[in-house]
Design a protein around this motif. Sequence first.
Motif, PDB file in Angstrom:
ATOM      1  N   ILE A  81      88.355 -26.101  49.780  1.00 33.42           N
ATOM      2  CA  ILE A  81      87.403 -26.984  49.095  1.00 33.42           C
ATOM      3  C   ILE A  81      86.591 -26.186  48.079  1.00 33.42           C
ATOM      4  O   ILE A  81      86.449 -26.589  46.921  1.00 33.42           O
ATOM      5  N   ALA A  82      86.047 -25.043  48.506  1.00 33.85           N
ATOM      6  CA  ALA A  82      85.212 -24.224  47.620  1.00 33.85           C
ATOM      7  C   ALA A  82      86.010 -23.685  46.434  1.00 33.85           C
ATOM      8  O   ALA A  82      85.473 -23.570  45.328  1.00 33.85           O
ATOM      9  N   ALA A  83      87.270 -23.384  46.643  1.00 35.43           N
ATOM     10  CA  ALA A  83      88.102 -22.845  45.569  1.00 35.43           C
ATOM     11  C   ALA A  83      88.272 -23.836  44.416  1.00 35.43           C
ATOM     12  O   ALA A  83      88.520 -23.428  43.276  1.00 35.43           O
ATOM     13  N   ARG A  84      88.137 -25.119  44.680  1.00 38.22           N
ATOM     14  CA  ARG A  84      88.266 -26.152  43.637  1.00 38.22           C
ATOM     15  C   ARG A  84      86.993 -26.304  42.807  1.00 38.22           C
ATOM     16  O   ARG A  84      87.002 -27.014  41.797  1.00 38.22           O
ATOM     17  N   LEU A  85      85.901 -25.684  43.234  1.00 39.79           N
ATOM     18  CA  LEU A  85      84.620 -25.848  42.557  1.00 39.79           C
ATOM     19  C   LEU A  85      84.436 -24.761  41.502  1.00 39.79           C
ATOM     20  O   LEU A  85      84.550 -23.581  41.813  1.00 39.79           O
TER      21      LEU A  85
END
Length: 129
Positions: free
Chosen positions: A10-14
Amino acid sequence: MSTLDDLRRIAARLPGSEQRATTGGAAWFVRGKLFAWECHPWPSIPVDMRAIIAAELVVGVKVADPIDALALVEMAPDVFLRTTTSWGEPKVAFRMQGIDEQHLAELVTEAWRVQAPKYLRAEFDAVAG
């Protein structure tokens, strides 16, 4: 039940998000500002909360306002911890075993929004549509 791998994905997409290893475990930052982290049973945490953190995976995220954290705790007191430490407020910590991936994505994305600069939020919104 969500995992740290789910949080990583999830964080990698931000935009601008980066994972760092800290003394307490994994943590996620945007432009040097912490927005999510793996909780560690520090001595400064109340004993009952420390026992939970020592026994299972607990993650903390920044929130926009202390009222937001209180609302989450009142909504699901078996998932969201009532308190951890006073530093880094406003924030909320939660038991990963009680969070599904969709809710985790909402919590992490909102935490990122709290810390991300305006231009990165605009970039994310333009891609997300």
